[in-house]
Design a protein around this motif. Structure first.
Motif, PDB file in Angstrom:
ATOM      1  N   LYS A  45       0.687  -1.264   0.073  1.00 41.99           N
ATOM      2  CA  LYS A  45       0.180  -0.155  -0.051  1.00 41.99           C
ATOM      3  C   LYS A  45       0.936   1.148   0.008  1.00 41.99           C
ATOM      4  CE  LYS A  45      -3.415  -1.268  -0.701  1.00 41.99           C
ATOM      5  NZ  LYS A  45      -3.532  -2.120  -1.957  1.00 41.99           N
ATOM      6  N   SER A  46       2.165   0.976  -0.370  1.00 42.48           N
ATOM      7  CA  SER A  46       2.942   2.279  -0.524  1.00 42.48           C
ATOM      8  C   SER A  46       2.970   2.921  -1.966  1.00 42.48           C
ATOM      9  CB  SER A  46       4.563   1.868   0.163  1.00 42.48           C
ATOM     10  OG  SER A  46       4.296   1.363   1.397  1.00 42.48           O
ATOM     11  N   THR A  48       3.388   0.565  -4.662  1.00 41.46           N
ATOM     12  CA  THR A  48       3.939  -0.622  -5.230  1.00 41.46           C
ATOM     13  C   THR A  48       3.433  -0.682  -7.022  1.00 41.46           C
ATOM     14  OG1 THR A  48       3.657  -1.890  -3.370  1.00 41.46           O
ATOM     15  CG2 THR A  48       4.766  -2.806  -5.366  1.00 41.46           C
ATOM     16  N   THR A  49       2.250  -0.522  -7.046  1.00 36.65           N
ATOM     17  CA  THR A  49       1.690  -0.667  -8.323  1.00 36.65           C
ATOM     18  C   THR A  49       1.882   0.513  -9.331  1.00 36.65           C
ATOM     19  OG1 THR A  49      -0.118  -1.858  -7.126  1.00 36.65           O
ATOM     20  CG2 THR A  49      -0.559  -1.379  -9.474  1.00 36.65           C
ATOM     21  N   ARG A 122       5.719   5.313   1.831  1.00 33.98           N
ATOM     22  CA  ARG A 122       4.716   6.355   2.044  1.00 33.98           C
ATOM     23  C   ARG A 122       4.401   6.501   3.262  1.00 33.98           C
ATOM     24  NH1 ARG A 122      -1.666   4.844  -0.224  1.00 33.98           N
ATOM     25  NH2 ARG A 122      -2.382   6.679  -0.149  1.00 33.98           N
ATOM     26  N   SER A 130      -5.103   2.708   3.860  1.00 35.76           N
ATOM     27  CA  SER A 130      -5.066   2.158   2.666  1.00 35.76           C
ATOM     28  C   SER A 130      -5.077   0.533   2.780  1.00 35.76           C
ATOM     29  CB  SER A 130      -3.905   2.355   1.591  1.00 35.76           C
ATOM     30  OG  SER A 130      -4.036   1.768   0.453  1.00 35.76           O
ATOM     31  N   TYR A 185       5.969   7.726  -2.155  1.00 40.15           N
ATOM     32  CA  TYR A 185       4.710   8.144  -2.737  1.00 40.15           C
ATOM     33  C   TYR A 185       4.206   9.692  -2.894  1.00 40.15           C
ATOM     34  CZ  TYR A 185      -0.558   7.569  -3.173  1.00 40.15           C
ATOM     35  OH  TYR A 185      -1.741   7.694  -3.715  1.00 40.15           O
ATOM     36  N   ARG A 249      -8.383   3.316  -4.962  1.00 38.27           N
ATOM     37  CA  ARG A 249      -9.368   3.461  -4.056  1.00 38.27           C
ATOM     38  C   ARG A 249      -9.460   5.354  -4.375  1.00 38.27           C
ATOM     39  NH1 ARG A 249      -9.587   4.840   1.543  1.00 38.27           N
ATOM     40  NH2 ARG A 249      -7.418   5.298   1.351  1.00 38.27           N
ATOM     41  N   LYS A 250      -8.349   5.954  -3.474  1.00 34.20           N
ATOM     42  CA  LYS A 250      -8.665   7.415  -3.572  1.00 34.20           C
ATOM     43  C   LYS A 250      -7.158   8.262  -4.184  1.00 34.20           C
ATOM     44  CE  LYS A 250     -11.571   8.675   0.279  1.00 34.20           C
ATOM     45  NZ  LYS A 250     -11.575   9.266   1.530  1.00 34.20           N
ATOM     46  N   GLY A 251      -6.186   7.435  -3.726  1.00 33.07           N
ATOM     47  CA  GLY A 251      -4.734   8.024  -4.490  1.00 33.07           C
ATOM     48  C   GLY A 251      -4.457   9.410  -3.875  1.00 33.07           C
TER      49      GLY A 251
HETATM   50  P1  A3P Z   1      -5.453   4.271  -1.708  1.00 31.33           P
HETATM   51  O1  A3P Z   1      -5.783   3.007  -1.004  1.00 31.33           O
HETATM   52  O2  A3P Z   1      -4.934   5.342  -0.523  1.00 31.33           O
HETATM   53  O3  A3P Z   1      -6.072   4.839  -2.583  1.00 31.33           O
HETATM   54  P2  A3P Z   1       0.215  -0.650  -3.618  1.00 31.33           P
HETATM   55  O4  A3P Z   1       0.203  -0.619  -5.074  1.00 31.33           O
HETATM   56  O5  A3P Z   1       1.447  -0.576  -2.767  1.00 31.33           O
HETATM   57  O6  A3P Z   1      -0.713  -1.795  -2.912  1.00 31.33           O
HETATM   58  O7  A3P Z   1      -0.544   0.713  -3.093  1.00 31.33           O
HETATM   59  C1  A3P Z   1      -1.822   1.044  -3.353  1.00 31.33           C
HETATM   60  C2  A3P Z   1      -2.331   2.571  -2.943  1.00 31.33           C
HETATM   61  O8  A3P Z   1      -1.622   3.364  -4.256  1.00 31.33           O
HETATM   62  C3  A3P Z   1      -3.748   2.838  -3.216  1.00 31.33           C
HETATM   63  O9  A3P Z   1      -3.690   3.953  -2.261  1.00 31.33           O
HETATM   64  C4  A3P Z   1      -3.763   3.285  -4.710  1.00 31.33           C
HETATM   65  O10 A3P Z   1      -4.980   3.930  -4.918  1.00 31.33           O
HETATM   66  C5  A3P Z   1      -2.506   4.176  -4.789  1.00 31.33           C
HETATM   67  N1  A3P Z   1      -2.328   4.495  -6.222  1.00 31.33           N
HETATM   68  C6  A3P Z   1      -2.104   3.469  -7.210  1.00 31.33           C
HETATM   69  N2  A3P Z   1      -1.739   4.132  -8.296  1.00 31.33           N
HETATM   70  C7  A3P Z   1      -1.681   5.573  -8.106  1.00 31.33           C
HETATM   71  C8  A3P Z   1      -1.827   6.841  -8.886  1.00 31.33           C
HETATM   72  N3  A3P Z   1      -1.480   6.630 -10.178  1.00 31.33           N
HETATM   73  N4  A3P Z   1      -1.744   7.904  -8.204  1.00 31.33           N
HETATM   74  C9  A3P Z   1      -1.916   7.889  -6.889  1.00 31.33           C
HETATM   75  N5  A3P Z   1      -2.280   6.732  -5.979  1.00 31.33           N
HETATM   76  C10 A3P Z   1      -1.951   5.718  -6.628  1.00 31.33           C
END
Ligand code: A3P
Length: 295
Positions: A45-46, A48-49, A122, A130, A185, A249-251
């Motif tokens: 949730k930092s 990664t994706t 993050r 998150s 992040y 989710r919210k980002g």
């Molecule tokens: P939130 O749940 O706060 O929205 P991970 O990939 O490490 O699991 O992290 C997921 C978190 O990164 C989620 O946070 C997701 O919305 C956020 N995220 C992914 N892509 C993003 C982007 N392009 N801009 C901002 N936040 C992003």
């Protein structure tokens, strides 16, 4: 592989049995890295994706074809998950590899290598919020009940994937020993263009301004939310219950403020200060002027 109710305990850390086995975890520790590999290391949730998307786009010089046709787990697999050996055997160079393992477990495999390590962090208040929401939709993680109980588990380091404190201190203490770039992040959120320029230079893949602009466009929150190859909507609802929330989710920076009570925040601060007293990292807790948001 379903194993949604299975938890693997490995070196004292819990991992979801859905994607991890004792064998896959053990194999990660002896993985033969190549000097050309790019390793994204993070606590869940930092961001990664987001980082997987950024590295894919930089490596493709802003061309979104790969990021729009191949799921993230196939182009940047998690080293410790059971399918990664098969995926990495056929990956093109440079291989993009992801890990949530702490440094004290993966460090030995990285010794004397030139792997480009990108460590993503993050602020932990946003991480825990998150992660809490993610637990509600991810059926391979334990059912969560109240946020206060979840927060205590996070602070105790007993959630799946282990202690956030150990994770961040472990990786960031190795900046000199590894070829490591630490990206937050919050930097990505506040200056995506500048952060990507820094990353492209670290990855030795300098980009033209147009290419950089394309990268920025395709890894915005809205682009990624609409991209099936990165928003996890390809995962069946038995594994991720999409009616319970959205991965993208919210980002935002500072969403913890909508969740934490004043007392929870004070408790968090006191544990945070004691556990991080030997660490000089600064964190951005909310989106505003930098001087106000650093502690
Ligand atoms: P939130 O749940 O706060 O929205 P991970 O990939 O490490 O699991 O992290 C997921 C978190 O990164 C989620 O946070 C997701 O919305 C956020 N995220 C992914 N892509 C993003 C982007 N392009 N801009 C901002 N936040 C992003």
């Amino acid at each position: 592989m379903a194993r949604l109710d299975v938890t693997e305990t490995f070196h004292g850390i819990l991992f979801p049995g859905h994607l991890h086995t004792q064998d896959s975890l053990q194999l990660a520790l002896t993985f033969q890295f190549q000097d050309t590999d790019i390793l994204i290391a993070s606590y869940p949730k930092s961001g990664t994706t987001w980082m997987q998307e950024i590295v894919t786009l930089i490596s493709s010089r802003g061309d979104p074809h790969l990021s729009q046709t191949v799921p993230n787990w196939a182009r940047a697999p998690w080293l410790e998950q059971y399918y990664s050996a098969a995926v990495l055997a056929t990956s093109a160079t440079p291989r993009i590899i992801t890990t949530h393992l702490p440094y004290h477990l993966l460090g030995p495999a990285l010794q004397n290598s030139k792997v480009k390590v990108i460590f993503v962090s993050r602020n932990p208040k946003d991480v825990v919020v998150s992660f809490y929401h993610f637990h509600k939709m991810a059926k391979f993680l334990p059912e969560v009940h109240s946020f206060p109980a979840f927060l205590n588990q996070f602070l105790d380091g007993t959630l799946h994937f282990g202690s956030w404190f150990d994770h961040i201190k472990g990786w960031t203490s190795q900046k000199a020993a590894l070829n490591l770039l630490h990206i937050t992040y919050e930097e990505m959120s506040m200056d995506l263009h500048g952060t990507m320029r820094r990353m492209s230079s670290f990855l030795q893949c300098p980009l033209l301004e147009d290419e950089l602009n394309n990268c920025v466009k395709h890894c915005s929150f809205s682009s990624m939310k609409d991209n099936q190859m990165i928003n996890y909507t390809l995962i069946p609802s038995e594994i991720m219950d999409h009616s319970k929330g959205s991965f993208m989710r919210k980002g935002q920076i500072g969403d913890w403020k909508n969740m934490f009570t004043k007392e929870q925040n004070q408790h968090f601060q006191s544990i945070f200060c004691s556990k991080m007293q030997d660490c000089s990292l600064e964190f951005v807790w909310e989106k505003q002027e930098k001087e106000d948001s650093l502690i």
